[in-house]
Design an enzyme around this catalytic site. Structure first.
Site, short mmCIF file in Angstrom:
data_model
loop_
_atom_site.label_atom_id
_atom_site.label_comp_id
_atom_site.label_asym_id
_atom_site.label_seq_id
_atom_site.Cartn_x
_atom_site.Cartn_y
_atom_site.Cartn_z
N HIS A 105 -12.95 17.20 71.30
CA HIS A 105 -12.12 16.89 70.11
C HIS A 105 -10.94 16.02 70.55
O HIS A 105 -9.98 16.52 71.14
CB HIS A 105 -11.64 18.19 69.46
CG HIS A 105 -10.83 17.98 68.20
ND1 HIS A 105 -11.10 18.65 67.03
CD2 HIS A 105 -9.75 17.21 67.95
CE1 HIS A 105 -10.23 18.28 66.10
NE2 HIS A 105 -9.38 17.42 66.64
N HIS A 131 -8.79 11.96 69.61
CA HIS A 131 -8.53 10.89 68.63
C HIS A 131 -8.17 9.63 69.40
O HIS A 131 -7.01 9.21 69.41
CB HIS A 131 -7.37 11.28 67.70
CG HIS A 131 -7.66 12.45 66.83
ND1 HIS A 131 -8.10 12.33 65.53
CD2 HIS A 131 -7.58 13.79 67.07
CE1 HIS A 131 -8.27 13.54 65.01
NE2 HIS A 131 -7.97 14.45 65.93
N LYS A 172 -6.32 6.72 67.72
CA LYS A 172 -4.88 6.83 67.51
C LYS A 172 -4.09 6.73 68.81
O LYS A 172 -2.89 6.49 68.80
CB LYS A 172 -4.53 8.20 66.91
CG LYS A 172 -5.03 8.48 65.51
CD LYS A 172 -4.49 9.84 65.04
CE LYS A 172 -4.81 10.10 63.59
NZ LYS A 172 -6.19 10.55 63.35
N HIS A 205 -11.78 19.38 60.68
CA HIS A 205 -10.40 19.83 60.95
C HIS A 205 -10.08 20.82 59.83
O HIS A 205 -10.14 20.45 58.66
CB HIS A 205 -9.41 18.68 60.84
CG HIS A 205 -9.36 17.76 62.01
ND1 HIS A 205 -10.38 16.93 62.35
CD2 HIS A 205 -8.37 17.54 62.91
CE1 HIS A 205 -10.03 16.22 63.42
NE2 HIS A 205 -8.81 16.57 63.79
N GLU A 231 -4.92 23.37 59.50
CA GLU A 231 -3.93 23.05 60.54
C GLU A 231 -2.54 23.26 59.93
O GLU A 231 -1.78 22.32 59.69
CB GLU A 231 -4.13 21.61 61.04
CG GLU A 231 -3.36 21.33 62.31
CD GLU A 231 -3.68 19.96 62.91
OE1 GLU A 231 -4.59 19.28 62.41
OE2 GLU A 231 -3.01 19.58 63.89
N ASP A 256 -7.38 16.83 71.83
CA ASP A 256 -6.82 16.35 70.57
C ASP A 256 -6.06 15.04 70.80
O ASP A 256 -6.58 14.15 71.46
CB ASP A 256 -5.93 17.43 69.92
CG ASP A 256 -5.95 17.36 68.40
OD1 ASP A 256 -6.75 16.60 67.85
OD2 ASP A 256 -5.15 18.07 67.76
N ASN A 257 -4.85 14.93 70.32
CA ASN A 257 -4.16 13.63 70.33
C ASN A 257 -3.47 13.35 71.65
O ASN A 257 -3.09 14.27 72.37
CB ASN A 257 -3.14 13.60 69.20
CG ASN A 257 -3.78 13.76 67.84
OD1 ASN A 257 -4.23 14.85 67.50
ND2 ASN A 257 -3.85 12.70 67.09
ZN LIG Z 1 -7.80 16.50 65.71
#
Ligand SMILES: [Zn+2]
Length: 432
Positions: free
Chosen positions: A75, A77, A80, A226, A229, A327-328
């Site tokens: 997972h 991104h 981004k 998602h 959250e 994640d990010n």
């Molecule tokens: Zn995410």
């Protein structure tokens, strides 16, 4: 230290029980066994208890160092990633992240911009020892027309080094435009992607979920959500996804990320949801670094009082597949990060208590996400399998998880790779 080609034998290495299925060896209370491992032609040819005679190749004594299979990051991104210098989160909140990212996407996400930042991210992941990455791709119009072709090209360039997968990302309301969502699902299927949406409590959630499942069934797609959250106890979209999966008779893989609100709900509600998640066969990924950063951030004058992560222990207890992931990275959702799954595991150990005992938690960054992503043989070390592994300095969990292990050795197809992290300055011209 590791030969760059040929056959060799690593002796006196520590492998973990949870990542070496079927290995006959004596494991210590940390779950490690001392073994010797032979490598030939890019594959592991044998693993045996340390000290037993073995004929093939030169022996390299690694003095008890831990060897783990290459990581699987399910997972992320990377579309981004690394926009922070030009678009920081003004206040560290979730809404701040959403608004800043949306503005940056509209203004800046050309094919070249996305491609260069993706490549930067993958070079970091590869150098840290990751072999497979699933990224979400913001797919609100017109970005889907830009990012999906970029993803397909980047996946091709990285083939053989990183298995790259993508899931589309849009708010669940986007599904209301049936014709557009149908086109998106077709685009995702054409790219052999995964169908993904962000779920929250909209009045027509069940109906919209049915449309998501209908498209996934029609096109044979796996699903990636998602969900929830937020700290809002009324957010129960994880349960709604499980129910929708059961009543639609869905047979593909479903991965659900975040599920933060579950940790705030009363036990009876939690147990009901987890029973349904287990029955539906959903897998759950927690994103501990991002959740710690964004959740329970109220204003500048308060200290966060909960950790933001979901109930992974209770899930695993019920047989639900659980993973953790990056994640990010360096974007408004998380100001830090470098797609280093050892960092994720280290932070997860602290935030989620992956210790005392460690048990089979290492599966959460290796074999479990590999199963969710349908990557046969990834995330384990076994005779006959690929020689894709990481040699650390640490000889125990306390040694492994106390230092960054920046000098780890990453071996791919039996060969030690050049571990060159990209220089941030490469991205400077995209940040002005
Ligand atoms: Zn995410």
């Amino acid at each position: 230290m590791i030969p760059t080609s040929g056959s060799y034998r690593l002796t006196n290495i520590r492998l973990h029980r949870s990542l070496t299925p079927g290995l006959a060896a004596t494991f210590n209370s940390d779950g490690f066994a001392l073994v010797d491992m032979s490598v030939a032609d890019g594959k592991i040819s044998s693993i045996s208890a340390h000290g037993k005679p073995n004929v093939a190749g030169d022996a390299i004594d690694l003095a008890g160092r831990i060897v783990l299979p290459c990581f699987v990051d399910c997972h992320t991104h990377i579309d981004k990633g690394h926009i922070w210098p030009r678009k920081p989160n003004p206040d560290g909140t979730f809404m701040g992240a959403l608004n800043a990212t949306g503005a940056d996407r509209t203004a800046r996400w050309s094919a070249e911009d996305v491609a260069r930042r993706m490549d930067f991210s993958l070079r970091s992941a590869y150098a840290h020892g990751t072999r497979a990455v699933r990224t979400h791709l913001d797919s609100v119009p017109p970005q889907e027309e830009i990012s999906w072709p970029v993803f397909e090209a980047v996946r091709e360039r990285w083939r053989g080094r990183i298995d790259l997968q993508a899931a589309c990302l849009l708010g669940i309301e986007g599904v209301r435009d049936k014709a557009w969502f149908e086109r998106l699902a077709k685009r995702v299927a054409g790219a052999k992607g995964v169908l993904g949406v962000v779920t929250y409590m909209v009045p027509d959630l069940e109906e919209l979920l049915d449309q998501v499942f209908a498209q996934a069934i029609k096109r044979g797609l796996d699903l990636d959500f998602h969900a929830d959250e937020t700290d809002d106890v009324a957010a129960i979209s994880l349960k709604k996804i499980a129910e929708a999966s059961l009543w639609n008779g869905f047979e593909g893989n479903i991965l659900v990320g975040h599920c933060c609100s579950l940790a705030r709900q009363p036990d009876l509600e939690v147990f009901d949801t987890l029973d349904k998640v287990a029955k539906a066969g959903l897998a759950v990924v927690s994103l501990p670094m991002c959740n710690l950063y964004l959740q329970d951030r109220r204003n500048n004058n308060t200290t966060p009082r909960w950790r933001g992560v979901t109930l992974l222990h209770e899930m695993k207890e019920r047989g639900i597949k659980v993973a953790v992931a990056s994640d990010n990275t360096r974007d408004p959702f998380y100001a830090y990060g470098d797609l280093d799954m050892l960092e994720v595991y280290r932070m997860a150990t602290r935030i989620l208590h992956f210790d005392h005992p460690v048990g089979d938690w290492p599966k959460a960054v290796a074999v479990t996400p590999a199963e969710v992503m349908r990557l046969d043989g990834a995330g384990t070390l076994a005779a006959g399998g690929g020689a894709d592994f990481i040699v650390f300095k640490g000889r125990s969990w306390t040694e492994l998880l106390s230092r960054p292990e920046s000098d780890r050795i990453v071996v791919r197809d039996g060969r030690a790779i050049e571990r060159q992290l990209p220089d941030y300055a490469e991205l400077d011209e995209l940040m002005v």
